[in-house]
Design a protein around this motif. Structure first.
Motif, PDB file in Angstrom:
ATOM      1  N   ILE A 122       0.870  -1.182   0.000  1.00  0.00           N
ATOM      2  CA  ILE A 122       0.000   0.000   0.000  1.00  0.00           C
ATOM      3  C   ILE A 122       0.903   1.228   0.000  1.00  0.00           C
ATOM      4  O   ILE A 122       1.759   1.350   0.880  1.00  0.00           O
ATOM      5  N   PRO A 123       0.746   2.140  -0.954  1.00  0.00           N
ATOM      6  CA  PRO A 123       1.591   3.344  -0.935  1.00  0.00           C
ATOM      7  C   PRO A 123       1.442   4.108   0.385  1.00  0.00           C
ATOM      8  O   PRO A 123       0.356   4.157   0.972  1.00  0.00           O
ATOM      9  N   SER A 124       2.527   4.704   0.840  1.00  0.00           N
ATOM     10  CA  SER A 124       2.489   5.496   2.076  1.00  0.00           C
ATOM     11  C   SER A 124       1.438   6.592   1.997  1.00  0.00           C
ATOM     12  O   SER A 124       0.760   6.890   2.988  1.00  0.00           O
ATOM     13  N   SER A 125       1.287   7.194   0.827  1.00  0.00           N
ATOM     14  CA  SER A 125       0.284   8.254   0.663  1.00  0.00           C
ATOM     15  C   SER A 125      -1.128   7.711   0.902  1.00  0.00           C
ATOM     16  O   SER A 125      -1.977   8.402   1.467  1.00  0.00           O
ATOM     17  N   THR A 126      -1.376   6.472   0.503  1.00  0.00           N
ATOM     18  CA  THR A 126      -2.684   5.853   0.736  1.00  0.00           C
ATOM     19  C   THR A 126      -2.889   5.585   2.216  1.00  0.00           C
ATOM     20  O   THR A 126      -3.978   5.809   2.747  1.00  0.00           O
ATOM     21  N   ILE A 127      -1.850   5.135   2.894  1.00  0.00           N
ATOM     22  CA  ILE A 127      -1.946   4.908   4.338  1.00  0.00           C
ATOM     23  C   ILE A 127      -2.250   6.220   5.052  1.00  0.00           C
ATOM     24  O   ILE A 127      -3.101   6.277   5.948  1.00  0.00           O
ATOM     25  N   ARG A 128      -1.585   7.298   4.638  1.00  0.00           N
ATOM     26  CA  ARG A 128      -1.868   8.612   5.245  1.00  0.00           C
ATOM     27  C   ARG A 128      -3.319   9.029   4.968  1.00  0.00           C
ATOM     28  O   ARG A 128      -3.991   9.593   5.842  1.00  0.00           O
ATOM     29  N   TYR A 129      -3.813   8.743   3.757  1.00  0.00           N
ATOM     30  CA  TYR A 129      -5.209   9.056   3.421  1.00  0.00           C
ATOM     31  C   TYR A 129      -6.163   8.258   4.312  1.00  0.00           C
ATOM     32  O   TYR A 129      -7.142   8.800   4.821  1.00  0.00           O
ATOM     33  N   TYR A 130      -5.856   6.981   4.532  1.00  0.00           N
ATOM     34  CA  TYR A 130      -6.691   6.167   5.431  1.00  0.00           C
ATOM     35  C   TYR A 130      -6.668   6.746   6.847  1.00  0.00           C
ATOM     36  O   TYR A 130      -7.678   6.715   7.550  1.00  0.00           O
ATOM     37  N   ASP A 131      -5.540   7.288   7.255  1.00  0.00           N
ATOM     38  CA  ASP A 131      -5.437   7.955   8.556  1.00  0.00           C
ATOM     39  C   ASP A 131      -6.366   9.170   8.581  1.00  0.00           C
ATOM     40  O   ASP A 131      -7.123   9.369   9.537  1.00  0.00           O
ATOM     41  N   GLU A 132      -6.338   9.970   7.519  1.00  0.00           N
ATOM     42  CA  GLU A 132      -7.228  11.148   7.443  1.00  0.00           C
ATOM     43  C   GLU A 132      -8.694  10.736   7.494  1.00  0.00           C
ATOM     44  O   GLU A 132      -9.530  11.462   8.030  1.00  0.00           O
ATOM     45  N   ARG A 133      -9.031   9.584   6.916  1.00  0.00           N
ATOM     46  CA  ARG A 133     -10.411   9.083   6.890  1.00  0.00           C
ATOM     47  C   ARG A 133     -10.770   8.324   8.165  1.00  0.00           C
ATOM     48  O   ARG A 133     -11.860   7.777   8.288  1.00  0.00           O
ATOM     49  N   ASN A 134      -9.851   8.261   9.116  1.00  0.00           N
ATOM     50  CA  ASN A 134     -10.045   7.563  10.397  1.00  0.00           C
ATOM     51  C   ASN A 134     -10.270   6.061  10.236  1.00  0.00           C
ATOM     52  O   ASN A 134     -10.967   5.443  11.039  1.00  0.00           O
ATOM     53  N   LEU A 135      -9.696   5.483   9.194  1.00  0.00           N
ATOM     54  CA  LEU A 135      -9.754   4.035   9.017  1.00  0.00           C
ATOM     55  C   LEU A 135      -8.679   3.341   9.827  1.00  0.00           C
ATOM     56  O   LEU A 135      -8.825   2.186  10.222  1.00  0.00           O
ATOM     57  N   VAL A 136      -7.600   4.037  10.040  1.00  0.00           N
ATOM     58  CA  VAL A 136      -6.491   3.520  10.842  1.00  0.00           C
ATOM     59  C   VAL A 136      -5.818   4.716  11.498  1.00  0.00           C
ATOM     60  O   VAL A 136      -5.809   5.814  10.936  1.00  0.00           O
ATOM     61  N   THR A 137      -5.304   4.481  12.688  1.00  0.00           N
ATOM     62  CA  THR A 137      -4.604   5.550  13.405  1.00  0.00           C
ATOM     63  C   THR A 137      -3.206   5.062  13.732  1.00  0.00           C
ATOM     64  O   THR A 137      -3.049   3.954  14.249  1.00  0.00           O
ATOM     65  N   PRO A 138      -2.204   5.863  13.422  1.00  0.00           N
ATOM     66  CA  PRO A 138      -0.850   5.444  13.809  1.00  0.00           C
ATOM     67  C   PRO A 138      -0.789   5.267  15.324  1.00  0.00           C
ATOM     68  O   PRO A 138      -1.404   6.027  16.070  1.00  0.00           O
ATOM     69  N   THR A 139      -0.061   4.275  15.746  1.00  0.00           N
ATOM     70  CA  THR A 139       0.098   4.032  17.175  1.00  0.00           C
ATOM     71  C   THR A 139       0.935   5.126  17.810  1.00  0.00           C
ATOM     72  O   THR A 139       0.716   5.515  18.951  1.00  0.00           O
ATOM     73  N   SER A 140       1.879   5.640  17.025  1.00  0.00           N
ATOM     74  CA  SER A 140       2.783   6.661  17.528  1.00  0.00           C
ATOM     75  C   SER A 140       3.255   7.523  16.369  1.00  0.00           C
ATOM     76  O   SER A 140       3.253   7.104  15.215  1.00  0.00           O
ATOM     77  N   ARG A 141       3.631   8.736  16.708  1.00  0.00           N
ATOM     78  CA  ARG A 141       4.307   9.615  15.756  1.00  0.00           C
ATOM     79  C   ARG A 141       5.614  10.003  16.426  1.00  0.00           C
ATOM     80  O   ARG A 141       5.616  10.505  17.538  1.00  0.00           O
ATOM     81  N   HIS A 142       6.678   9.737  15.704  1.00  0.00           N
ATOM     82  CA  HIS A 142       7.991  10.007  16.285  1.00  0.00           C
ATOM     83  C   HIS A 142       8.909  10.474  15.173  1.00  0.00           C
ATOM     84  O   HIS A 142       8.954   9.877  14.099  1.00  0.00           O
ATOM     85  N   ALA A 143       9.631  11.540  15.429  1.00  0.00           N
ATOM     86  CA  ALA A 143      10.574  12.101  14.462  1.00  0.00           C
ATOM     87  C   ALA A 143       9.883  12.379  13.125  1.00  0.00           C
ATOM     88  O   ALA A 143      10.445  12.153  12.067  1.00  0.00           O
TER      89      ALA A 143
END
Length: 161
Positions: free
Chosen positions: A26-47
């Motif tokens: 899955i392209p990283s941009s698609t994963i970020r889009y899924y995050d924006e759509r609240n389909l998945v949330t990163p467990t952590s944001r670091h650096a």
């Protein structure tokens, strides 16, 4: 090669977005889009990077499966991932998709039957004009076929379709 603690979170079970992207295709941009759509949330944001645990990666794999197979819209996926306690639509979404999939299965079986018929009954020529074939492609309406020219055996003229 050693990485500094500024580059990775302290929890070794977390996977950076680039690695999740590679693992799941899955392209990283698609994963970020899924995050924006609240389909998945990163467990952590670091650096400045998103990191995902096994649960989040599983959700991404589910989204990829349902999207890739065309089984559910992103809105419906969000509802299903939220679970039955989230709202009353959960069961309705699943029932609707099951019904649609069952209809698609019938359609695909019919298509396979058509191909089998062509192989079994028309191994050396196109099936144009075959009553069984015409019924399958035009359905029950005899008027749909009435004005459609058919190719006669041995006729090499241009196909009317």
């Amino acid at each position: 090669m050693s990485r500094s603690s500024a580059d990775t979170p302290t929890d070794e079970t977390l996977v950076p977005i680039q690695e999740v992207s590679r693992r799941l295709g899955i392209p990283s941009s698609t994963i970020r889009y899924y995050d924006e759509r609240n389909l998945v949330t990163p467990t952590s944001r670091h650096a400045g990077r998103r990191w995902y645990n096994a649960h989040a990666i599983r959700h991404l794999a589910i989204v990829r499966y349902w999207q890739g197979a065309g089984l559910l819209s992103l809105d419906d996926i969000a509802e299903v991932l939220a679970g039955p306690g989230h709202n009353r639509r959960w069961h309705a979404i699943l029932r609707t998709r099951i019904t649609a999939l069952e209809a698609k299965i019938v359609e695909l079986r019919d298509a396979a039957d058509l191909l089998e018929h062509i192989l079994d009954h028309h191994p050396d020529e196109a099936p144009d004009g075959c009553p069984h074939y015409e019924h399958l492609i035009f359905g029950e309406d005899p008027d749909a076929v009435a004005d459609v020219p058919t190719r006669r055996s041995g006729d090499r003229s241009e196909n009317p379709f």
